[in-house]
Design an enzyme around this catalytic site. Structure first.
Site, PDB file in Angstrom:
ATOM      1  N   VAL A  11       0.830  -1.212   0.000  1.00 23.03           N
ATOM      2  CA  VAL A  11       0.000   0.000   0.000  1.00 23.03           C
ATOM      3  C   VAL A  11       0.858   1.252   0.000  1.00 23.03           C
ATOM      4  O   VAL A  11       0.699   2.145  -0.838  1.00 23.03           O
ATOM      5  CB  VAL A  11      -0.957  -0.003   1.207  1.00 23.03           C
ATOM      6  CG1 VAL A  11      -1.741   1.305   1.277  1.00 23.03           C
ATOM      7  CG2 VAL A  11      -1.916  -1.187   1.115  1.00 23.03           C
ATOM      8  N   LEU A 156      -6.755  -1.588  -3.521  1.00 23.93           N
ATOM      9  CA  LEU A 156      -5.807  -2.043  -4.532  1.00 23.93           C
ATOM     10  C   LEU A 156      -5.898  -3.550  -4.712  1.00 23.93           C
ATOM     11  O   LEU A 156      -5.912  -4.309  -3.748  1.00 23.93           O
ATOM     12  CB  LEU A 156      -4.378  -1.678  -4.128  1.00 23.93           C
ATOM     13  CG  LEU A 156      -4.083  -0.205  -3.842  1.00 23.93           C
ATOM     14  CD1 LEU A 156      -2.608  -0.036  -3.496  1.00 23.93           C
ATOM     15  CD2 LEU A 156      -4.469   0.665  -5.020  1.00 23.93           C
ATOM     16  N   ASN A 214     -14.481  -6.290   1.178  1.00 21.79           N
ATOM     17  CA  ASN A 214     -13.703  -7.524   1.102  1.00 21.79           C
ATOM     18  C   ASN A 214     -14.471  -8.727   1.615  1.00 21.79           C
ATOM     19  O   ASN A 214     -14.353  -9.829   1.071  1.00 21.79           O
ATOM     20  CB  ASN A 214     -12.387  -7.363   1.864  1.00 21.79           C
ATOM     21  CG  ASN A 214     -11.355  -6.583   1.080  1.00 21.79           C
ATOM     22  OD1 ASN A 214     -11.538  -6.311  -0.104  1.00 21.79           O
ATOM     23  ND2 ASN A 214     -10.267  -6.210   1.723  1.00 21.79           N
ATOM     24  N   GLY A 259     -12.563 -22.151  -7.840  1.00 19.52           N
ATOM     25  CA  GLY A 259     -11.145 -22.445  -7.707  1.00 19.52           C
ATOM     26  C   GLY A 259     -10.843 -23.146  -6.402  1.00 19.52           C
ATOM     27  O   GLY A 259     -11.750 -23.707  -5.759  1.00 19.52           O
ATOM     28  N   CYS A 266      -5.556  -9.849   2.090  1.00 13.68           N
ATOM     29  CA  CYS A 266      -6.750  -9.077   2.480  1.00 13.68           C
ATOM     30  C   CYS A 266      -7.924  -9.957   2.913  1.00 13.68           C
ATOM     31  O   CYS A 266      -8.398  -9.847   4.050  1.00 13.68           O
ATOM     32  CB  CYS A 266      -7.184  -8.171   1.334  1.00 13.68           C
ATOM     33  SG  CYS A 266      -6.042  -6.822   1.011  1.00 13.68           S
ATOM     34  N   LYS A 329      -2.606 -15.275  -6.517  1.00 13.23           N
ATOM     35  CA  LYS A 329      -3.177 -14.875  -7.793  1.00 13.23           C
ATOM     36  C   LYS A 329      -2.024 -14.557  -8.729  1.00 13.23           C
ATOM     37  O   LYS A 329      -0.887 -14.376  -8.279  1.00 13.23           O
ATOM     38  CB  LYS A 329      -4.110 -13.667  -7.628  1.00 13.23           C
ATOM     39  CG  LYS A 329      -3.411 -12.419  -7.128  1.00 13.23           C
ATOM     40  CD  LYS A 329      -4.380 -11.276  -6.894  1.00 13.23           C
ATOM     41  CE  LYS A 329      -4.947 -10.748  -8.198  1.00 13.23           C
ATOM     42  NZ  LYS A 329      -5.743  -9.513  -7.984  1.00 13.23           N
ATOM     43  N   ARG A 336       0.972 -14.904   0.933  1.00 12.77           N
ATOM     44  CA  ARG A 336       0.307 -14.886   2.239  1.00 12.77           C
ATOM     45  C   ARG A 336      -1.084 -15.500   2.154  1.00 12.77           C
ATOM     46  O   ARG A 336      -1.897 -15.111   1.331  1.00 12.77           O
ATOM     47  CB  ARG A 336       0.228 -13.450   2.767  1.00 12.77           C
ATOM     48  CG  ARG A 336       1.553 -12.884   3.237  1.00 12.77           C
ATOM     49  CD  ARG A 336       1.452 -11.427   3.618  1.00 12.77           C
ATOM     50  NE  ARG A 336       1.239 -10.561   2.467  1.00 12.77           N
ATOM     51  CZ  ARG A 336       1.101  -9.239   2.548  1.00 12.77           C
ATOM     52  NH1 ARG A 336       1.123  -8.646   3.733  1.00 12.77           N
ATOM     53  NH2 ARG A 336       0.931  -8.526   1.452  1.00 12.77           N
TER      54      ARG A 336
END
Length: 443
Positions: A11, A156, A214, A259, A266, A329, A336
């Site tokens: 960030v 983000l 989120n 998936g 996050c 990803k 993490r």
């Protein structure tokens, strides 16, 4: 106007680079001496497309500097962004010790009016407590200086963080100070000119928006993953189901890709923090709790899928499995809470040998997975990891995984199982012909 940023993680570093590209004088501070030295040379410690180029451009222009001195940042800046880590504690709550350290430093070195912008994700009520705590510290020190606190959450997406910072979907500003509001409007003037939606709220609402966003996306992912498990058993195709659902504009197709489960810095942390916020306010958040449980179930289901196809007498002893992708990803090196960790751990526990390759995630894995790194073979390429393997498990949908001589890959393997946990190759005839192919959410 001069801007200071406390913390040079994803960030802080991205926002520092972007704000300096707008022409602001930006100073970023971190306690890690080696990291600051690398940054001063224009080398980013994280992989994020476009970030290093942006850093080097601003360094050349003299608009971006890096330091280990909190005094320098605080005293030379009009606006101070707090972008330090707020990692999850064992009870699910956020660890705010780094934030507290920053506030104490601001109270020590403050030399005039400051706007303090909370960019880190913090539990609801934290920004107001920061304001109160800072006022108390300044009063105790008989300081005449004052500061306004703003909650300005970030949205983000890793792998697209620079693009998101340059062209945000929305800007949320939580403040009850007109002076602080005007300051943030000056900083984000370019977004105002490009008609980016702005929402002005109180501190608590701004903080809650981040957690709510989120948590909702995590719920959506867990929902489609649970449907995928059912689809496999009833003969339905989850990709077609997701397409049909996504055509409804009330639902949209985003985050409906089945998936191995969600991960990253996050969603796991913020859903747990949201539960903690609920518990502290006597509200049990059933839907979010279920999403977390469903995500854990999904990762276990992927281990079971692999084990049922490959095991002999209930064990994977003697089997070699190639894992393609470690990051949670593509286009990031962040591992993490990545599903790859739990799935690799589960395969190792059943006796498998594991070869891995990830375009960007292996260095972090070597550093963070010390408990079982001696049982993982890190390879130079995805093709190398597949040699003499009994199966390939595609964990992360890196684009480079699409371009292969599949007959050659299959020829080098001992077995021919291909577990496509991202459904990258469901319509690829060559892959399905060369391998015993397993997808997620179709029979």
């Amino acid at each position: 106007m001069k801007i200071g940023i406390m913390g040079t993680g994803y960030v802080g570093l991205v926002h520092g680079a972007v704000l300096s590209s707008y022409g602001f004088q930006v100073t970023c501070m971190d306690v890690d001496v080696d990291k600051i030295k690398h940054l001063q040379d224009g080398n980013s410690p994280i992989y994020e497309p476009g970030l290093e180029e942006l850093l080097r451009h601003s360094l050349r222009d003299g608009l971006l500097t890096f330091t280990t001195s909190p005094q320098q940042v605080i005293q030379e800046s009009d606006v101070i962004f707090i972008a330090v880590g707020t990692p999850a504690k064992e009870d699910g709550g956020a660890d705010l010790s780094y934030v507290r350290d920053v506030i104490q430093q601001i109270a020590t070195y403050i030399n005039g009016y400051k706007v303090i912008v909370c960019k880190s994700t913090m539990p609801v009520g934290t920004s107001r407590r920061i304001a109160t705590y800072l006022d108390t510290l300044l009063t105790d020190r008989r300081s005449d200086f004052r500061a306004d606190v703003v909650s300005n959450p970030e949205f983000l997406r890793q792998g697209k963080a620079v693009t998101d910072a340059l062209s945000p979907s929305r800007v949320i500003i939580g403040t009850e100070s007109s002076q602080a509001k005007e300051t943030l409007q000056t900083i984000y003037q370019v977004h105002i000119q490009h008609h980016v939606p702005f929402l002005y709220t109180n501190l608590e609402t701004a903080e809650m928006i981040k957690y709510a966003s989120n948590s909702f996306l995590a719920v959506k992912i867990s929902f489609i993953n649970e449907l995928a498990l059912v689809s496999e058993k009833v003969g339905a195709n989850i990709q077609d189901i997701a397409t049909g659902m996504g055509l409804d504009e009330r639902i949209s197709p985003h985050f409906l890709q089945a998936g191995p489960g969600y991960g990253g810095s996050c969603f796991p942390k913020d859903t747990q923090a949201m539960l903690d916020i609920g518990e502290k306010n006597d509200e049990d958040l059933y839907i979010i709790r279920a999403a977390i449980a469903a995500n854990e179930k999904q990762m276990k289901s992927m281990i079971n899928k692999i084990s049922e196809a490959l095991s002999v007498n209930g064990t994977l002893q003697g089997k070699t499995i190639a894992i393609w992708g470690l990051s949670f990803k593509p286009e990031t090196d962040d591992i993490r809470y990545a599903p790859s960790f739990e799935i690799i751990k589960g395969l190792l526990q059943q006796g498998a040998m594991v070869n891995v390759f990830c375009p960007q995630g292996m260095e972090q894995a070597k550093r963070m997975w010390s408990d079982f790194n001696n049982r993982i073979h890190y390879c130079q390429s995805e093709a190398a990891s597949a040699q003499d393997a009994d199966a390939i498990v595609l964990m992360t949908e890196w684009h480079q995984f699409r371009a292969h001589n599949w007959p050659m890959i299959a020829k080098t393997m001992r077995g021919n199982a291909f577990f496509d946990l991202r459904n990258m190759f469901t319509t690829d005839v060559q892959v399905r012909e060369q391998f015993q192919y397993y997808s997620v959410g179709s029979s």
